[in-house]
Design a protein around this motif. Structure first.
Motif, PDB file in Angstrom:
ATOM      1  N   LEU A  47     -11.880  15.528 -11.182  1.00  0.00           N
ATOM      2  CA  LEU A  47     -11.718  15.874  -9.939  1.00  0.00           C
ATOM      3  C   LEU A  47     -12.022  17.506  -9.752  1.00  0.00           C
ATOM      4  CD1 LEU A  47     -10.469  13.015  -8.278  1.00  0.00           C
ATOM      5  CD2 LEU A  47     -12.561  13.420  -8.508  1.00  0.00           C
ATOM      6  N   TYR A  48     -12.097  17.753  -8.708  1.00  0.00           N
ATOM      7  CA  TYR A  48     -11.329  19.337  -8.553  1.00  0.00           C
ATOM      8  C   TYR A  48     -10.624  19.495  -8.163  1.00  0.00           C
ATOM      9  CZ  TYR A  48     -12.049  24.085  -6.187  1.00  0.00           C
ATOM     10  OH  TYR A  48     -12.373  25.394  -5.926  1.00  0.00           O
ATOM     11  N   ASP A  49      -9.214  18.691  -7.973  1.00  0.00           N
ATOM     12  CA  ASP A  49      -7.978  19.333  -8.052  1.00  0.00           C
ATOM     13  C   ASP A  49      -7.776  19.080  -9.081  1.00  0.00           C
ATOM     14  OD1 ASP A  49      -8.205  16.773  -7.910  1.00  0.00           O
ATOM     15  OD2 ASP A  49      -7.173  16.259  -5.734  1.00  0.00           O
ATOM     16  N   GLY A  50      -7.476  18.421 -10.094  1.00  0.00           N
ATOM     17  CA  GLY A  50      -7.430  18.404 -11.294  1.00  0.00           C
ATOM     18  C   GLY A  50      -7.114  17.373 -11.755  1.00  0.00           C
ATOM     19  N   ASN A  51      -7.112  16.376 -11.010  1.00  0.00           N
ATOM     20  CA  ASN A  51      -7.426  14.375 -11.538  1.00  0.00           C
ATOM     21  C   ASN A  51      -8.300  14.056 -12.033  1.00  0.00           C
ATOM     22  OD1 ASN A  51      -4.503  13.610 -10.312  1.00  0.00           O
ATOM     23  ND2 ASN A  51      -5.408  14.059  -8.474  1.00  0.00           N
ATOM     24  N   VAL A  52      -7.700  12.698 -12.629  1.00  0.00           N
ATOM     25  CA  VAL A  52      -9.061  11.861 -13.149  1.00  0.00           C
ATOM     26  C   VAL A  52      -8.865  10.300 -12.972  1.00  0.00           C
ATOM     27  CG1 VAL A  52      -8.799  13.438 -15.913  1.00  0.00           C
ATOM     28  CG2 VAL A  52      -7.761  11.690 -15.216  1.00  0.00           C
ATOM     29  N   ALA A  53     -10.229   9.583 -12.604  1.00  0.00           N
ATOM     30  CA  ALA A  53      -9.906   9.089 -11.250  1.00  0.00           C
ATOM     31  C   ALA A  53     -10.959   7.799 -12.478  1.00  0.00           C
ATOM     32  CB  ALA A  53     -10.187   8.473 -10.068  1.00  0.00           C
ATOM     33  N   VAL A  54     -10.203   6.470 -12.760  1.00  0.00           N
ATOM     34  CA  VAL A  54     -11.236   5.538 -13.063  1.00  0.00           C
ATOM     35  C   VAL A  54     -11.134   4.528 -11.881  1.00  0.00           C
ATOM     36  CG1 VAL A  54     -11.321   3.435 -15.529  1.00  0.00           C
ATOM     37  CG2 VAL A  54     -10.598   6.090 -15.338  1.00  0.00           C
ATOM     38  N   TYR A  55     -12.945   3.952 -12.171  1.00  0.00           N
ATOM     39  CA  TYR A  55     -12.591   2.603 -11.047  1.00  0.00           C
ATOM     40  C   TYR A  55     -13.802   1.648 -11.458  1.00  0.00           C
ATOM     41  CZ  TYR A  55     -12.972   6.311  -7.183  1.00  0.00           C
ATOM     42  OH  TYR A  55     -12.325   7.377  -6.715  1.00  0.00           O
ATOM     43  N   ASN A  56     -13.237   0.810 -11.185  1.00  0.00           N
ATOM     44  CA  ASN A  56     -13.642  -0.463 -12.050  1.00  0.00           C
ATOM     45  C   ASN A  56     -14.286  -1.583 -10.711  1.00  0.00           C
ATOM     46  OD1 ASN A  56     -14.302  -3.523 -13.009  1.00  0.00           O
ATOM     47  ND2 ASN A  56     -11.992  -3.656 -13.976  1.00  0.00           N
ATOM     48  N   LEU A  57     -15.830  -1.292 -10.929  1.00  0.00           N
ATOM     49  CA  LEU A  57     -16.934  -1.778  -9.898  1.00  0.00           C
ATOM     50  C   LEU A  57     -16.827  -3.283 -10.393  1.00  0.00           C
ATOM     51  CD1 LEU A  57     -20.025   0.362 -11.067  1.00  0.00           C
ATOM     52  CD2 LEU A  57     -17.900   1.202  -9.350  1.00  0.00           C
ATOM     53  N   GLY A  77       2.814  13.812 -12.415  1.00  0.00           N
ATOM     54  CA  GLY A  77       3.966  13.212 -13.663  1.00  0.00           C
ATOM     55  C   GLY A  77       3.681  12.514 -15.053  1.00  0.00           C
ATOM     56  N   ASN A  78       1.963  12.292 -14.976  1.00  0.00           N
ATOM     57  CA  ASN A  78       0.876  11.524 -15.980  1.00  0.00           C
ATOM     58  C   ASN A  78       0.054  12.562 -16.503  1.00  0.00           C
ATOM     59  OD1 ASN A  78      -0.494  11.363 -14.391  1.00  0.00           O
ATOM     60  ND2 ASN A  78      -0.983   8.929 -14.800  1.00  0.00           N
ATOM     61  N   GLY A  79       0.659  13.880 -16.579  1.00  0.00           N
ATOM     62  CA  GLY A  79      -0.446  14.577 -17.286  1.00  0.00           C
ATOM     63  C   GLY A  79      -1.921  15.392 -16.632  1.00  0.00           C
ATOM     64  N   LYS A  80      -1.614  14.503 -14.905  1.00  0.00           N
ATOM     65  CA  LYS A  80      -2.787  15.509 -13.912  1.00  0.00           C
ATOM     66  C   LYS A  80      -2.703  17.470 -14.318  1.00  0.00           C
ATOM     67  CE  LYS A  80      -3.360  17.430  -9.738  1.00  0.00           C
ATOM     68  NZ  LYS A  80      -3.163  18.571  -9.799  1.00  0.00           N
ATOM     69  N   HIS A  81      -4.290  17.458 -14.911  1.00  0.00           N
ATOM     70  CA  HIS A  81      -4.491  18.739 -15.023  1.00  0.00           C
ATOM     71  C   HIS A  81      -4.307  20.100 -13.919  1.00  0.00           C
ATOM     72  CE1 HIS A  81      -6.725  18.490 -18.842  1.00  0.00           C
ATOM     73  NE2 HIS A  81      -7.254  17.066 -17.659  1.00  0.00           N
ATOM     74  N   SER A  82      -4.088  21.103 -14.477  1.00  0.00           N
ATOM     75  CA  SER A  82      -3.540  22.517 -12.784  1.00  0.00           C
ATOM     76  C   SER A  82      -4.884  22.730 -12.743  1.00  0.00           C
ATOM     77  CB  SER A  82      -2.128  22.774 -13.954  1.00  0.00           C
ATOM     78  OG  SER A  82      -2.867  23.703 -14.747  1.00  0.00           O
ATOM     79  N   ASP A  83      -6.101  22.260 -13.214  1.00  0.00           N
ATOM     80  CA  ASP A  83      -7.327  23.360 -12.659  1.00  0.00           C
ATOM     81  C   ASP A  83      -8.320  21.968 -12.659  1.00  0.00           C
ATOM     82  OD1 ASP A  83      -8.712  25.085 -12.169  1.00  0.00           O
ATOM     83  OD2 ASP A  83      -8.283  26.531 -13.599  1.00  0.00           O
ATOM     84  N   VAL A  84      -9.442  22.847 -12.806  1.00  0.00           N
ATOM     85  CA  VAL A  84     -11.032  22.037 -12.050  1.00  0.00           C
ATOM     86  C   VAL A  84     -10.976  20.650 -13.686  1.00  0.00           C
ATOM     87  CG1 VAL A  84     -13.048  22.074 -11.826  1.00  0.00           C
ATOM     88  CG2 VAL A  84     -11.803  23.902 -10.482  1.00  0.00           C
ATOM     89  N   VAL A  85     -10.884  19.610 -13.679  1.00  0.00           N
ATOM     90  CA  VAL A  85     -11.844  19.337 -14.521  1.00  0.00           C
ATOM     91  C   VAL A  85     -13.441  18.875 -14.484  1.00  0.00           C
ATOM     92  CG1 VAL A  85     -11.038  16.535 -15.542  1.00  0.00           C
ATOM     93  CG2 VAL A  85     -10.178  17.656 -14.207  1.00  0.00           C
ATOM     94  N   TRP A  86     -13.977  19.507 -15.662  1.00  0.00           N
ATOM     95  CA  TRP A  86     -15.070  20.214 -16.097  1.00  0.00           C
ATOM     96  C   TRP A  86     -16.181  18.812 -16.251  1.00  0.00           C
ATOM     97  CZ3 TRP A  86     -16.934  23.256 -13.080  1.00  0.00           C
ATOM     98  CH2 TRP A  86     -16.209  24.661 -12.649  1.00  0.00           C
ATOM     99  N   GLN A  87     -15.728  17.804 -16.940  1.00  0.00           N
ATOM    100  CA  GLN A  87     -16.334  17.645 -18.371  1.00  0.00           C
ATOM    101  C   GLN A  87     -15.267  15.867 -18.419  1.00  0.00           C
ATOM    102  OE1 GLN A  87     -19.016  18.558 -20.626  1.00  0.00           O
ATOM    103  NE2 GLN A  87     -20.297  17.319 -19.967  1.00  0.00           N
TER     104      GLN A  87
END
Length: 360
Positions: A47-57, A77-87
């Motif tokens: 995500l743009y805000d530095g987070n990553v997310a996982v979805y289980n369809l 608290g568990n390692g979120k990035h402080s900048d955009v996640v690009w890949q």
């Protein structure tokens, strides 16, 4: 990208391209997505805000109109990035059998995430220090501790420990998960941020890179100089190897064109150039091949995904290669394709310099 509102992940079937099969809403703009190669119902997004997310369809209601929340999401608290996640890229399961993926961000971190029951845990596997000389730097500042932003990521197909990272300064770094502070090699690849890197699916010592400039480059892992340079005359948005031939790759540009190259036909010029959108309609920024069907997907800056079918002359195979596929002899087919690209590389690649041979 400048919008800070909600984002969406839409998953389509080619049987019904007019409406998505699943829709997932995110708390911020979606910058990247990856479907697990063995468990296609597991989707990871950066995500743009530095987070990553996982979805289980499998846990989502089918139909697409509902607001779906992620099964896992990072936090401060568990390692979120402080900048955009690009890949983001799914990896092989851990020794304990847990799913895991890796993310690269503009904050200079390459982070491995593991899904343990209901918890998402993070471990940094690389900190990207600057490889280029930094001018006008205050003498009190230790330049070796400044981090370069990461832009792209690719794990070696035959060695999960080795991976490439493209940086915002245009460097490409070969690293290993065994060391978080050392590089194995740095390539002075581009002068602008490296948009994408891909290892060849057939010859695993070759990889291709592109950046926001006119040139696409193909590299050998053990050489500090590119094997090929292709000037398309316009800024490149993305590049991708074809899954059906070791010598075919495609690229898209901001002028709305798709370029198809086949090195076995022409080593320097594209065999097809197709305009998909006009300049007024937007720019092309992503391309990918379908692994099973002769289909190419192209994404543009207006949010449209274009589905293109490759004509027969763009996906030719030799009689021996086709016979191997017809007999389901995949190992033989892969060996033939690897030999084909290696023979062409040997014709154009300069002998390794002494420094390259010692590094190899």
């Amino acid at each position: 990208y400048k919008q800070t509102g909600l984002g969406f992940v839409c998953l389509y079937s080619l049987k019904n391209p007019s409406y998505p099969e699943w829709v997932c809403q995110t708390s911020s703009g979606v910058m990247c997505v990856d479907l697990h190669p063995q468990h296609a119902h597991m989707v990871v997004v950066g995500l743009y805000d530095g987070n990553v997310a996982v979805y289980n369809l499998h846990t989502m209601r089918h139909g697409g109109t509902n607001i779906c929340t992620p099964n896992y999401i990072s936090s401060a608290g568990n390692g979120k990035h402080s900048d955009v996640v690009w890949q983001v890229r799914w990896g092989e399961d851990s020794l304990e059998g847990y799913l895991n993926f890796t993310s690269v961000s503009g904050d200079g971190r390459v982070t491995q995430w593991t899904l343990i029951k209901s918890t998402l845990t993070a471990q940094d596997i690389l900190s990207i220090t600057f490889q280029k000389r930094l001018n006008n730097l205050d003498e009190k500042v230790d330049g070796s501790k400044l981090l370069d932003g990461g832009r792209s990521l690719a794990f070696k197909p035959d060695d999960d420990d080795l991976f490439l990272v493209g940086t915002e300064s245009g460097e490409v770094i070969l690293a290993t998960t065994q060391y978080s502070s050392k590089f194995l090699r740095a390539y002075s690849a581009h002068a602008t941020p490296v948009y994408n890197i891909q290892w060849s699916p057939f010859s695993h010592d070759l990889f291709i890179t592109c950046a926001f400039e006119f040139v696409i480059k193909i590299w050998h892992k053990d050489s500090s100089s590119p094997v090929w340079r292709f000037d398309v005359g316009s800024q490149v948005g993305d590049v991708a190897w074809a899954p059906y031939s070791s010598t075919v790759f495609a690229a898209v540009t901001i002028e709305g064109k798709v370029y198809i190259y086949d090195l076995s036909v022409n080593k320097y010029n594209p065999i097809c150039v197709q305009t998909i959108v006009s300049k007024k309609q937007g720019i092309l920024n992503h391309i990918t091949f379908n692994k099973d069907e002769p289909v190419v997907l192209v994404g543009d800056s207006k949010g449209y995904v274009h589905t293109l079918k490759l004509s027969p002359n763009l996906r030719k195979r030799s009689k021996d290669a086709q016979a191997a596929l017809n007999n389901n002899e995949m190992n033989r087919f892969n060996e033939m394709e690897a030999k084909k690209i290696c023979q062409i590389v040997d014709q154009v690649m300069e002998p390794l310099e002494e420094e390259d041979r010692s590094d190899a």
